[in-house]
Each structure stands twice: as structure tokens, then as C-alpha cells.
Write an enzyme that holds these catalytic residues in place. Structure first.
Site: not given
Ligand SMILES: NC(=O)c1ccc[n+]([C@@H]2O[C@H](COP(=O)([O-])OP(=O)(O)OC[C@H]3O[C@@H](n4cnc5c(N)ncnc54)[C@H](OP(=O)(O)O)[C@@H]3O)[C@@H](O)[C@H]2O)c1
Length: 320
Positions: A62, A134, A163-164, A185, A236, A284-285, A290
Site C-alpha cells: 500500500y 493473493r 486473501s482472494n 479477505q 464501501l 478504506g476511506t 466518513r
Molecule cells: N485483500 C485485497 O486484495 C485488498 C484489495 C484492496 C483493498 N483492500 C483493503 O480493503 C480496504 C478497503 O478497500 P477499498 O479502499 O478498495 O474500498 P472501499 O472502502 O470500498 O472504498 C474506499 C474509497 O472509496 C471512497 N469513498 C468511500 N465512500 C465515499 C463517499 N461517500 N463518497 C466519495 N468517496 C467515497 C474513498 O475516498 P475517501 O478516502 O476520499 O473517503 C476511498 O477512495 C483497503 O484500505 C485495504 O485495507 C484489500
């Protein structure tokens, strides 16, 4: 009815929410972190703790290591925080660069070296949970078990998760391990329904319209049968349901949020938490407000009607 297996064990956390740290640490340049990065990360950690989160999810990749570095800096400046949280990180993905094509690496040497890097960046001696990020096409369960055994004996890692990975991969890996795989995950949300769809469309022509979907078969069931904690990344839906005009599903999310006096994000999370597998949602925000607002999800139980309304609208096709 037989007693249910413990779904959310002492290993992970009592909270159904996990804070995903991918948004911390600034850009993806791999350069130094800034004071603004530290301030943002500190605010995010405090906001997550405020809503009862204590498990923090990282990965070595990350922000090219900067998410862990900035988190380590927050801990270094605020030592009292360390006792309040648990740390999970991942390894196994190598970026493409001059020497490597982008690929996966779950060799023992790579896992062990990765963990040393993670601990050094976070500034801690031990990870609570190490996830294999992965599946690696060349992975060998015995080699992974050997690496985990050495890490555990050295006190560097307490538990192993994945994960995955789908059910077959977890079952295969588990054959070589003396301890249970504690976490899987997966990407799971109203924008990523494969793991659920594969169950509901089994034995129906719709299954054939979802290429690749069959690979998910039995994954949720395997976790539940073995008391493994499922975690949903992308919980999210990366903000895709933020605008009610964006799709009928976004409109449904907003309608239900309005009916409950809460935010669309809380509804997206409540949809995951309503599933009987006891899924933990990884949020992940990077925005502290938020994060705080996500706390509503833990007090919101969707009805069956609401759950299915969201599911069917999001999949965009009636169930068989
Ligand atoms: N295991 C894996 O392969 C894998 C892959 C990807 C991620 N992850 C983990 O999962 C966590 C979450 O995943 P993710 O970041 O992909 O997804 P997420 O939590 O679904 O989305 C976060 C993103 O969405 C934006 N967002 C959320 N709510 C919003 C809203 N109401 N309006 C506008 N933008 C909004 C956030 O922007 P803002 O920051 O500006 O709020 C951020 O860029 C990561 O931090 C990581 O720890 C794991």
C-alpha cells in the site's frame, strides 16, 4: 440445533468493522512521507478507534510501503495507541519494475523477507495476523507452512490468513498447516457480488452468464464451516453508490439510508453485516468524518426485504 462455531474469534476483533489503511501515506511514489500524511493517518486511526474498531489492515504494497511507514510514525509519536489496536498485514504481491514482471510470490524466502520489512516499517515486533495477499500460481503449501512456522517461532507473526482465495485453495493450503487459517479477505459488496451469486444461481442458466463466477463456489460456506473470519474489502464499493442518480442500486441505497436516518455508506456496510457468515467489513476511506459515520452500520440491522431489495437491484437481473 448444534452450537454455532465461533465466527469472530479472539484472533480478529469483536468489532464487525476493520480499518483498511490503503488510503494512508500519501501518493504511490515510494518517496518520503510528509507531515500532512502523518496528520491524516493519525486522524484516521483516532476516528476508527472512536467507533470501536481495533483491527487495522495493511499490506506491504500500500502506497509502496508508505501506508505502513506513516502508521508506524503515528505509533512512534503516540505510544499509548499500540496497546489499543491489532495489526494485520499482507505480502505476496510484487510490483512490476525493471527486474520483475508484476507477479505473485509466496515462496518462503519472499514471505519471510516481506514480514521483516512490514515489522520494520510499522515499528513493531509482531504482527497479529499475516495474510497471503493473493494466490500464487507456484505456491506450495508445505513451503508456506514452513515459512509461517519459522515466523511464528521467532515471535514475528501470531496467526496466518489468506486473501482472494477460493475454497479449494484454502482447503489445499490447510492440509500443510498445523493451525487454522483464521481469515479470508475477499472483495465483497453491492458492487462485487460473485461470492453470493455463485450460491444463488447454482443450477441455473444464469450461472453460465457470469464467467469466472464459478471459481467462488463454496468459498463463503468453507469459511463458515471452519469458523474462519471472512473480511470484505471494497466494502464501501469505492464510493460508487455515493450519487443516487448513478444507478437504480445507488437510489435504493439512498432510499434505505433515508428511511433509517443514516448514510449510504452505513447501508452498504449493514448489507454485509446482515449476512449470517459474520463478515467483517474493511473500510478504506481516508476521511475521518466518513470513518466516524460508518459507525452507524453497527447499530443498523436490515430486514430481509431491504437486504434482498439491495441485492437484486445491485445485480441488475432478477434471481432465478
Ligand atoms: N485483500 C485485497 O486484495 C485488498 C484489495 C484492496 C483493498 N483492500 C483493503 O480493503 C480496504 C478497503 O478497500 P477499498 O479502499 O478498495 O474500498 P472501499 O472502502 O470500498 O472504498 C474506499 C474509497 O472509496 C471512497 N469513498 C468511500 N465512500 C465515499 C463517499 N461517500 N463518497 C466519495 N468517496 C467515497 C474513498 O475516498 P475517501 O478516502 O476520499 O473517503 C476511498 O477512495 C483497503 O484500505 C485495504 O485495507 C484489500
Amino acid at each position: 440445533m448444534p452450537a454455532a462455531l465461533p465466527l469472530r474469534t479472539h484472533v480478529t476483533d469483536a468489532s464487525p468493522l476493520v480499518y483498511g489503511c490503503m488510503a494512508l501515506g500519501g501518493d504511490w511514489s515510494g518517496g518520503p512521507i510528509t507531515e500532512a500524511d502523518v496528520a491524516q493517518a493519525h486522524a484516521a486511526v483516532e476516528a476508527a478507534l472512536e467507533i470501536g474498531i481495533t483491527l487495522f489492515d495493511h499490506a506491504d504494497i500500500y502506497r509502496r510501503g508508505k501506508a505502513e511507514t506513516v502508521f508506524g510514525e503515528v505509533l512512534r509519536r503516540n505510544p499509548a495507541l499500540r496497546a489499543k489496536l491489532r495489526l494485520q498485514s499482507k505480502c505476496g504481491i510484487r510490483f512490476a519494475d525493471d527486474d520483475h514482471v508484476g507477479r505473485y510470490d509466496l515462496s518462503a524466502a519472499y514471505i519471510e523477507a516481506s514480514v521483516d520489512g512490514i515489522l520494520q516499517r510499522l515499528g513493531v515486533e509482531r504482527l497479529d495476523i499475516l495474510l497471503l495477499h493473493r494466490p500464487d500460481a507456484l505456491m506450495e503449501p508445505a513451503e508456506i507452512a514452513h515459512a509461517f512456522g519459522r515466523l511464528k517461532a521467532a515471535g514475528k507473526v501470531s496467526h496466518l490468513g489468506v486473501s482472494n482465495m477460493h475454497a479449494g485453495q484454502m482447503r489445499w493450503l490447510q492440509t500443510a498447516l498445523d493451525e487454522p487459517i483464521v481469515v479470508n479477505q475477499l472483495e465483497l459488496s453491492l458492487a462485487k457480488l460473485d461470492a453470493i451469486d455463485v450460491g444463488t444461481t447454482f443450477n441455473d442458466p444464469q450461472a453460465a452468464t457470469r464467467p469466472g463466477g464459478i471459481a467462488w463456489a463454496g468459498t463463503l460456506e468453507y469459511a463458515q464451516q471452519h469458523g474462519m473470519q471472512l473480511q470484505a474489502w471494497g466494502s464501501l464499493a469505492q464510493g460508487r453508490f455515493n450519487d443516487p442518480a448513478a444507478s437504480p442500486a445507488a437510489q435504493a441505497v439512498h432510499d434505505i439510508a433515508q428511511a433509517h436516518g443514516t448514510t449510504p455508506n452505513a447501508v452498504l456496510l449493514a448489507w454485509l453485516l446482515r449476512h449470517p457468515a459474520g463478515i467483517q467489513a474493511v473500510i478504506g476511506t481516508g476521511n475521518a468524518d466518513r470513518i466516524r459515520a460508518c459507525g452507524d452500520a453497527t447499530r443498523l440491522t436490515l430486514s430481509r426485504e431491504e437486504w434482498y431489495r439491495l441485492y437484486v437491484t445491485a445485480r441488475g437481473q432478477a434471481l432465478p
